[in-house]
Design a protein around this motif. Structure first.
Motif, short mmCIF file in Angstrom:
data_model
loop_
_atom_site.label_atom_id
_atom_site.label_comp_id
_atom_site.label_asym_id
_atom_site.label_seq_id
_atom_site.Cartn_x
_atom_site.Cartn_y
_atom_site.Cartn_z
N PHE A 14 -6.20 5.49 -14.43
CA PHE A 14 -6.68 4.15 -14.74
C PHE A 14 -5.81 3.09 -14.08
O PHE A 14 -6.31 2.17 -13.44
N LEU A 15 -4.49 3.24 -14.20
CA LEU A 15 -3.58 2.29 -13.58
C LEU A 15 -3.66 2.33 -12.06
O LEU A 15 -3.59 1.29 -11.39
N TRP A 19 -4.68 -0.67 -9.59
CA TRP A 19 -3.85 -1.06 -8.44
C TRP A 19 -4.70 -1.13 -7.17
O TRP A 19 -4.53 -2.02 -6.36
N LEU A 20 -5.60 -0.17 -6.98
CA LEU A 20 -6.46 -0.21 -5.80
C LEU A 20 -7.30 -1.48 -5.77
O LEU A 20 -7.54 -2.04 -4.70
N TRP A 45 -14.41 -0.77 -4.39
CA TRP A 45 -15.36 0.24 -4.90
C TRP A 45 -14.66 1.47 -5.45
O TRP A 45 -14.97 1.94 -6.54
N LEU A 46 -13.73 2.00 -4.67
CA LEU A 46 -13.05 3.22 -5.11
C LEU A 46 -12.16 2.96 -6.31
O LEU A 46 -12.17 3.73 -7.29
N GLY A 47 -11.39 1.88 -6.28
CA GLY A 47 -10.54 1.55 -7.42
C GLY A 47 -11.34 1.26 -8.67
O GLY A 47 -10.97 1.69 -9.77
N GLY A 48 -12.44 0.54 -8.52
CA GLY A 48 -13.29 0.27 -9.68
C GLY A 48 -13.90 1.53 -10.26
O GLY A 48 -13.98 1.69 -11.48
N SER A 54 -12.02 6.75 -15.56
CA SER A 54 -10.88 7.14 -16.40
C SER A 54 -10.90 6.38 -17.72
O SER A 54 -10.55 6.94 -18.77
N PHE A 55 -11.33 5.11 -17.71
CA PHE A 55 -11.43 4.36 -18.96
C PHE A 55 -12.48 4.98 -19.88
O PHE A 55 -12.26 5.13 -21.08
#
Length: 78
Positions: A14-15, A19-20, A45-48, A54-55
């Motif tokens: 998640f973190l 960060w991404l 897109w990838l970070g979201g 994970s959330f």
């Protein structure tokens, strides 16, 4: 022990996803006011997706744990 390791891994994912999403702006490779470059779009897109999945997994784990605790409490009275 395995559950704690899994939760820790989900929190790290998640973190990492957050960060991404923030990295293009925090590091500065996305110019302010300019059209988003391909790397920024990819990071967003990838970070979201990573942060979102994970959330959701953390919420499902917490709900399952609460359900199990409620089930144990219901049968403790009997």
């Amino acid at each position: 022990m395995k559950a704690k390791l899994g939760v820790f891994a989900l929190v790290l994912l998640f973190l990492g996803g957050l960060w991404l999403v923030a990295a293009p702006f925090a590091v500065g490779y996305q110019p302010r006011g300019a059209t988003y470059v391909d790397a920024t779009i990819n990071d967003l897109w990838l970070g979201g997706a990573i942060a979102g999945l994970s959330f959701v997994a953390l919420v499902v784990y917490a709900a399952d744990t609460l359900r199990e605790l409620a089930h144990r409490g219901k049968h403790a009275d009997a």
